[in-house]
Design a protein around this motif. Structure first.
Motif, PDB file in Angstrom:
ATOM      1  N   ALA A  28      66.787  63.175  65.990  1.00  0.00           N
ATOM      2  CA  ALA A  28      66.570  63.979  67.189  1.00  0.00           C
ATOM      3  C   ALA A  28      66.827  63.170  68.455  1.00  0.00           C
ATOM      4  CB  ALA A  28      65.151  64.548  67.202  1.00  0.00           C
ATOM      5  N   LEU A  29      66.392  61.909  68.467  1.00  0.00           N
ATOM      6  CA  LEU A  29      66.630  61.052  69.633  1.00  0.00           C
ATOM      7  C   LEU A  29      68.122  60.784  69.816  1.00  0.00           C
ATOM      8  CD1 LEU A  29      63.694  58.498  69.174  1.00  0.00           C
ATOM      9  CD2 LEU A  29      63.838  60.371  70.832  1.00  0.00           C
ATOM     10  N   LEU A  30      68.837  60.580  68.708  1.00  0.00           N
ATOM     11  CA  LEU A  30      70.281  60.360  68.788  1.00  0.00           C
ATOM     12  C   LEU A  30      70.998  61.623  69.273  1.00  0.00           C
ATOM     13  CD1 LEU A  30      70.880  58.313  65.502  1.00  0.00           C
ATOM     14  CD2 LEU A  30      70.803  57.460  67.857  1.00  0.00           C
ATOM     15  N   VAL A  31      70.556  62.779  68.820  1.00  0.00           N
ATOM     16  CA  VAL A  31      71.154  64.041  69.274  1.00  0.00           C
ATOM     17  C   VAL A  31      70.887  64.247  70.764  1.00  0.00           C
ATOM     18  CG1 VAL A  31      71.063  66.563  69.052  1.00  0.00           C
ATOM     19  CG2 VAL A  31      71.057  65.131  67.009  1.00  0.00           C
ATOM     20  N   THR A  32      69.723  63.803  71.235  1.00  0.00           N
ATOM     21  CA  THR A  32      69.422  63.886  72.670  1.00  0.00           C
ATOM     22  C   THR A  32      70.418  63.061  73.473  1.00  0.00           C
ATOM     23  OG1 THR A  32      67.059  64.147  72.189  1.00  0.00           O
ATOM     24  CG2 THR A  32      67.662  63.517  74.434  1.00  0.00           C
ATOM     25  N   LEU A  33      70.704  61.856  73.008  1.00  0.00           N
ATOM     26  CA  LEU A  33      71.697  61.013  73.682  1.00  0.00           C
ATOM     27  C   LEU A  33      73.063  61.688  73.688  1.00  0.00           C
ATOM     28  CD1 LEU A  33      70.763  57.464  72.323  1.00  0.00           C
ATOM     29  CD2 LEU A  33      70.253  58.427  74.573  1.00  0.00           C
ATOM     30  N   PHE A  34      73.407  62.325  72.576  1.00  0.00           N
ATOM     31  CA  PHE A  34      74.673  63.052  72.509  1.00  0.00           C
ATOM     32  C   PHE A  34      74.689  64.191  73.523  1.00  0.00           C
ATOM     33  CE2 PHE A  34      77.092  66.657  70.735  1.00  0.00           C
ATOM     34  CZ  PHE A  34      78.370  66.096  70.733  1.00  0.00           C
ATOM     35  N   GLY A  35      73.567  64.904  73.645  1.00  0.00           N
ATOM     36  CA  GLY A  35      73.474  65.991  74.616  1.00  0.00           C
ATOM     37  C   GLY A  35      73.611  65.502  76.044  1.00  0.00           C
ATOM     38  N   VAL A  36      73.005  64.338  76.334  1.00  0.00           N
ATOM     39  CA  VAL A  36      73.133  63.755  77.674  1.00  0.00           C
ATOM     40  C   VAL A  36      74.576  63.375  77.951  1.00  0.00           C
ATOM     41  CG1 VAL A  36      72.522  61.783  79.115  1.00  0.00           C
ATOM     42  CG2 VAL A  36      70.751  62.933  77.783  1.00  0.00           C
ATOM     43  N   GLY A  37      75.220  62.750  76.960  1.00  0.00           N
ATOM     44  CA  GLY A  37      76.613  62.353  77.146  1.00  0.00           C
ATOM     45  C   GLY A  37      77.533  63.535  77.357  1.00  0.00           C
ATOM     46  N   LEU A  38      77.312  64.587  76.583  1.00  0.00           N
ATOM     47  CA  LEU A  38      78.134  65.783  76.724  1.00  0.00           C
ATOM     48  C   LEU A  38      77.850  66.484  78.052  1.00  0.00           C
ATOM     49  CD1 LEU A  38      80.258  67.210  74.953  1.00  0.00           C
ATOM     50  CD2 LEU A  38      78.430  68.753  74.189  1.00  0.00           C
ATOM     51  N   GLY A  39      76.566  66.497  78.424  1.00  0.00           N
ATOM     52  CA  GLY A  39      76.202  67.139  79.687  1.00  0.00           C
ATOM     53  C   GLY A  39      76.712  66.394  80.897  1.00  0.00           C
ATOM     54  N   ALA A  40      76.814  65.063  80.778  1.00  0.00           N
ATOM     55  CA  ALA A  40      77.269  64.244  81.909  1.00  0.00           C
ATOM     56  C   ALA A  40      78.781  64.249  82.061  1.00  0.00           C
ATOM     57  CB  ALA A  40      76.784  62.811  81.737  1.00  0.00           C
ATOM     58  N   THR A  41      79.481  64.760  81.074  1.00  0.00           N
ATOM     59  CA  THR A  41      80.950  64.754  81.130  1.00  0.00           C
ATOM     60  C   THR A  41      81.513  66.168  81.122  1.00  0.00           C
ATOM     61  OG1 THR A  41      80.982  64.452  78.714  1.00  0.00           O
ATOM     62  CG2 THR A  41      81.160  62.478  80.071  1.00  0.00           C
ATOM     63  N   ILE A  42      81.661  66.722  79.960  1.00  0.00           N
ATOM     64  CA  ILE A  42      82.322  68.022  79.813  1.00  0.00           C
ATOM     65  C   ILE A  42      81.508  69.172  80.417  1.00  0.00           C
ATOM     66  CG2 ILE A  42      83.277  69.663  78.148  1.00  0.00           C
ATOM     67  CD1 ILE A  42      83.701  67.319  76.244  1.00  0.00           C
ATOM     68  N   LEU A  43      80.194  69.155  80.196  1.00  0.00           N
ATOM     69  CA  LEU A  43      79.355  70.295  80.589  1.00  0.00           C
ATOM     70  C   LEU A  43      78.614  70.071  81.901  1.00  0.00           C
ATOM     71  CD1 LEU A  43      77.821  71.246  77.106  1.00  0.00           C
ATOM     72  CD2 LEU A  43      79.818  72.239  78.259  1.00  0.00           C
ATOM     73  N   LEU A  44      79.042  69.117  82.722  1.00  0.00           N
ATOM     74  CA  LEU A  44      78.318  68.814  83.957  1.00  0.00           C
ATOM     75  C   LEU A  44      78.174  70.021  84.881  1.00  0.00           C
ATOM     76  CD1 LEU A  44      76.874  66.721  85.637  1.00  0.00           C
ATOM     77  CD2 LEU A  44      79.069  66.043  86.616  1.00  0.00           C
ATOM     78  N   PRO A  45      79.218  70.827  85.135  1.00  0.00           N
ATOM     79  CA  PRO A  45      79.034  72.013  85.988  1.00  0.00           C
ATOM     80  C   PRO A  45      78.035  73.003  85.404  1.00  0.00           C
ATOM     81  CG  PRO A  45      81.357  71.494  85.733  1.00  0.00           C
ATOM     82  CD  PRO A  45      80.621  70.664  84.727  1.00  0.00           C
ATOM     83  N   PHE A  46      77.978  73.059  84.073  1.00  0.00           N
ATOM     84  CA  PHE A  46      77.081  73.999  83.400  1.00  0.00           C
ATOM     85  C   PHE A  46      75.624  73.595  83.555  1.00  0.00           C
ATOM     86  CE2 PHE A  46      74.748  75.320  79.575  1.00  0.00           C
ATOM     87  CZ  PHE A  46      74.950  76.696  79.619  1.00  0.00           C
ATOM     88  N   VAL A  47      75.337  72.300  83.351  1.00  0.00           N
ATOM     89  CA  VAL A  47      73.941  71.847  83.366  1.00  0.00           C
ATOM     90  C   VAL A  47      73.391  71.665  84.776  1.00  0.00           C
ATOM     91  CG1 VAL A  47      74.179  70.721  81.125  1.00  0.00           C
ATOM     92  CG2 VAL A  47      74.592  69.414  83.206  1.00  0.00           C
ATOM     93  N   THR A  48      74.238  71.709  85.778  1.00  0.00           N
ATOM     94  CA  THR A  48      73.760  71.575  87.150  1.00  0.00           C
ATOM     95  C   THR A  48      73.732  72.919  87.874  1.00  0.00           C
ATOM     96  OG1 THR A  48      76.017  71.017  87.849  1.00  0.00           O
ATOM     97  CG2 THR A  48      74.510  69.187  87.396  1.00  0.00           C
ATOM     98  N   GLY A  49      73.940  74.000  87.146  1.00  0.00           N
ATOM     99  CA  GLY A  49      73.952  75.332  87.744  1.00  0.00           C
ATOM    100  C   GLY A  49      72.764  76.166  87.301  1.00  0.00           C
TER     101      GLY A  49
END
Length: 226
Positions: A28-49
């Protein structure tokens, strides 16, 4: 969400159940890191809206329905992994806030990770050394403290006078102590109790660690204010 149990029984979990629980927490902790990485790159407009509200509601829904889906093969592992992934996405804008607002923002984040790791290790040691039933002794206090933190955080959203360095320091320090004890109590009941669902246990420990990190991060942010 942590579900306090009335007492700790003398029926310890088997080694396989313990291994499965701790493995789920690590994944779960590793998946969280993956979510942060994905959110900080590809999904950044999505997670900041505005979609952040949808993600938050989805997380709450997964917590409150966990006792149902954790017992369904296939769905339990899928929804369990979905939760930390969503948590990673919702954590992304928070990390971006600290990285962009503070001159030493990245140092704050790294130091928060290190401090949280030491607190987790300390809680693990305490849970193994203390013979007292931590849930039986502190369970009611912990739940009251958790409710108080939630309600006060909601009040801070509507009343600016409740925001400030001193108040934020007290709130963040309280959160650190609260979730450190939560973690120690959960780790203790995992080792001592039998018949518990590994997915439920892993979710409780994951939530303890995740919230502990958030309050450590907030505390260090307050201490770094100019």
């Amino acid at each position: 969400m942590n579900t306090p149990l009335s007492r700790v029984t003398s029926r310890p979990l088997t080694g396989n159940a313990l291994a499965k629980t701790y493995t789920l927490v690590l994944v779960a902790l590793l998946v969280t890191l993956f979510g942060v990485g994905l959110g900080a790159t590809i999904l950044l407009p999505f997670v900041t809206g505005p979609a952040m509200l949808v993600l938050f509601i989805a997380e709450i829904a997964l917590i409150f329905t966990s006792q149902l889906w954790s017992r369904i093969p296939g769905w339990n592992i899928t929804l369990f992994l979905l939760f930390p992934f969503l948590s990673g996405l919702t954590l992304t804008p928070i990390l971006f806030f600290y990285a962009s607002t503070y001159v030493n923002g990245m140092s704050i984040i790294v130091n928060a990770l290190i401090a949280c790791s030491f607190l987790v290790a300390s809680s693990a040691v305490i849970s193994g050394m203390v013979r007292t039933d931590l849930w039986g002794t502190f369970g009611l206090f912990l739940m009251q403290g958790l409710i108080g933190l939630i309600l006060f955080s909601l009040l801070q959203m509507f009343f600016p006078s409740l925001r400030g360095t001193v108040i934020d320091t007290v709130v963040s320090a309280t959160g650190i102590v609260l979730f450190s004890v939560f973690l120690a109590a959960d780790l203790q009941r995992i080792r001592r109790m039998g018949g518990m669902d590994p997915f439920q246990m892993a979710l409780s420990v994951y939530l303890d660690i995740f919230n502990l990190f958030l309050y450590v991060l907030r505390f260090m942010g307050v201490m770094s204010r100019d």
